[in-house]
Design an enzyme around this catalytic site. Structure first.
Site, PDB file in Angstrom:
ATOM      1  N   ASP A   1      -8.008  -5.349   0.208  1.00  0.00           N
ATOM      2  CA  ASP A   1      -8.538  -6.003  -0.988  1.00  0.00           C
ATOM      3  C   ASP A   1      -8.218  -7.486  -1.043  1.00  0.00           C
ATOM      4  O   ASP A   1      -8.912  -8.249  -1.711  1.00  0.00           O
ATOM      5  CB  ASP A   1      -7.999  -5.319  -2.239  1.00  0.00           C
ATOM      6  CG  ASP A   1      -8.629  -3.958  -2.415  1.00  0.00           C
ATOM      7  OD1 ASP A   1      -9.791  -3.818  -2.007  1.00  0.00           O
ATOM      8  OD2 ASP A   1      -7.972  -3.054  -2.924  1.00  0.00           O
TER       9      ASP A   1
ATOM     10  N   HIS B   1       0.851  -1.175   0.000  1.00  0.00           N
ATOM     11  CA  HIS B   1       0.000   0.000   0.000  1.00  0.00           C
ATOM     12  C   HIS B   1       0.890   1.229   0.000  1.00  0.00           C
ATOM     13  O   HIS B   1       1.943   1.225   0.640  1.00  0.00           O
ATOM     14  CB  HIS B   1      -0.897   0.018   1.251  1.00  0.00           C
ATOM     15  CG  HIS B   1      -2.054   0.946   1.113  1.00  0.00           C
ATOM     16  ND1 HIS B   1      -1.956   2.291   1.372  1.00  0.00           N
ATOM     17  CD2 HIS B   1      -3.329   0.724   0.718  1.00  0.00           C
ATOM     18  CE1 HIS B   1      -3.122   2.858   1.142  1.00  0.00           C
ATOM     19  NE2 HIS B   1      -3.976   1.944   0.736  1.00  0.00           N
TER      20      HIS B   1
END
Ligand code: ACO
Length: 434
Positions: free
Chosen positions: A369, A311
């Site tokens: 996700d 991320h």
């Protein structure tokens, strides 16, 4: 205001210039360089916005090193455990969690707007049945400005509020319609006695011949997916919405731009890409081939990435991923899927990556996700629809950010500058001499 300054000096002898240093309530200070060009004739260079705060915001705060996420000051863990999605929508839009009366009023307003104009289904019919749901959603959301022209004035707070409610209320209906269209089933109209997530699942899974039996564990999982994806500071799609709306366009057009940006595999498309990656490994032999796959990911000459890991902001475990992991196990237990080969593969891959030095040293943890894809797959959501569900959930964040921008007295049209590296002035030669 601030009495602290930062001074910029130049090695070429140009005079130094000072800029105010501004502090937020938490998080890094910023150097206010708005006067830089005026004072020096120079721009800053920051592709990817690695060190640039593009706005003031009071909505979402992330501390990527600590793995902390706050919506309006409330920890995401607190909200996920004690609130539902509509509470969170109220919080993001209006700044506070609703009291009982506000909640009843908000429910009523959202519920009254869940149906879409009947013409919308004829518009939808123009798409190929195999169109990607995000292509369909970009079109449908953009088209809302044609269906609801009475709420497109971005500079009218009342119209903006009606558009906000319309978007939050109708996104589940539109996503479910896009799904039903793709499988050739009749659209299911919303049922307003159902809670937001349950209503969405019914519109997805019921048919006129068989109603959907609400399963509380699965509905809670879907509601949690919505909460965890509701906002995330100035990410790519939110910045897109802000930039798009900064020109004064209407809210539906700006949110459609956000949907388009979210589609990319480095952003909202990651959950779909993650499931496709799991299918690929599965097709090549499953758990036994994980080692080989991880080697490919680590190979500097390959472009393969472990989708659902890493991320830009979180260099620690994404707090949303922890909550989604919890939900993931609840859902797999509820559906008796712990022994399903695909889910076993996902869990084995997660374990190996968490222990591998390549990922540990780069602080690459599973992101939300990774698990939300697994949960949605287990619930029966088709993989191409994952990102559309993310868009459904993020809509409230996009609108809250858009409203904040329009109400900000410092708001201006967004207009970045550039470091020009192209040709210097030249003249057009006749075609025979080119
Ligand atoms: N798999 C393998 N290696 C990775 C991964 C990954 N998923 N992510 C980052 N790396 C490596 C890079 O190769 C790089 O290694 P190096 O230093 O040896 O060159 C290092 O980690 C840093 O990577 P960057 O690309 O500089 O990190 P950045 O912050 O720009 O990227 C991103 C973040 C785009 C999310 C990236 O981690 C990625 O592509 N992940 C996979 C896609 C994904 O899951 N996206 C979802 C994001 S969450 C969301 O949108 C809700």
């Amino acid at each position: 205001m601030t009495d602290r300054t930062a001074t910029l000096s130049f090695s070429d002898g140009s005079p130094s210039v000072s800029f105010p240093v501004l502090s937020g309530t938490i998080g890094p200070d910023v150097i206010d360089i708005r006067s830089l060009y005026g004072k020096t004739g120079k721009f800053t260079y920051d592709p990817g916005f690695m060190s640039t705060a593009a706005c003031r915001s009071a909505i979402t705060y992330i501390d990527g090193d600590k793995g902390e996420l706050l919506y309006r000051g409330y920890a995401i863990e607190d909200l996920a455990r004690h609130c539902d999605f509509l509470d969170v929508c109220h919080l993001l839009l209006y700044g506070e969690l609703p009291d009982a009366a506000q909640r009843a009023d908000f429910d009523q307003r959202v519920t009254r707007h869940t149906m879409v104009n009947e013409q919308m289904q004829f518009f939808l019919r123009g798409f190929r049945r195999d169109a990607h749901p995000m292509a369909v959603m970009t079109g449908l959301v953009g088209a809302m400005s044609a269906f609801y022209p009475d709420s497109i004035n971005l500079h009218d707070a009342h119209q903006r509020d009606i558009s906000a409610i319309r978007l939050i209320a109708k996104m589940p209906t539109l996503v479910a319609m896009a799904y039903k269209y793709s499988v050739g089933q009749p659209y299911m109209y919303p049922r307003n006695e159902l809670a937001y997530a349950a209503n969405f699942m019914r519109m997805m899974f019921a048919t006129p011949c068989e109603d959907y039996k609400v399963n509380d564990v699965l509905v809670r999982a879907m509601d949690r997916i919505f909460i965890l994806h509701a906002d995330h500071e100035q990410n790519a799609s939110t910045s897109t919405v802000r930039l798009c709306a900064s020109s004064g366009t209407n809210p539906f057009a700006a949110i459609a731009a956000g949907v388009a940006c979210l589609w990319g595999p480095a952003h909202g498309g990651a959950n779909e890409a993650c499931l496709n990656m799991l299918y690929d490994i599965q097709a090549q032999g499953g758990v036994a081939r994980i080692g080989e796959f991880i080697e490919k990911v680590k190979d500097k000459n390959s472009t393969v990435r472990l989708m659902g890991f890493g991320h830009r902001v979180y260099k620690n475990y994404d707090p949303r991923a922890k909550l989604m992991r919890e939900t993931c196990h609840e859902v797999l237990s509820e559906l008796g899927l712990h022994d399903d080969p695909l889910f076993k593969l996902a869990m084995a891959l997660e374990k190996i990556a968490l222990e591998d030095d390549y990922f540990v040293s780069r602080k690459l943890y599973p992101n939300v996700d990774y698990y939300s894809g697994i949960v949605q797959k287990a619930i029966g959501i088709p993989v191409p629809l994952f990102t559309a569900i993310f868009a459904l959930a993020r809509t409230v964040g996009w609108i809250a950010q858009l409203n904040e921008m329009i109400a900000d007295p410092e708001y201006k049209i967004g207009r970045p500058r550039q470091l020009f590296v192209g040709a210097t002035p030249r003249t057009v030669k006749p075609i025979a001499q080119r």
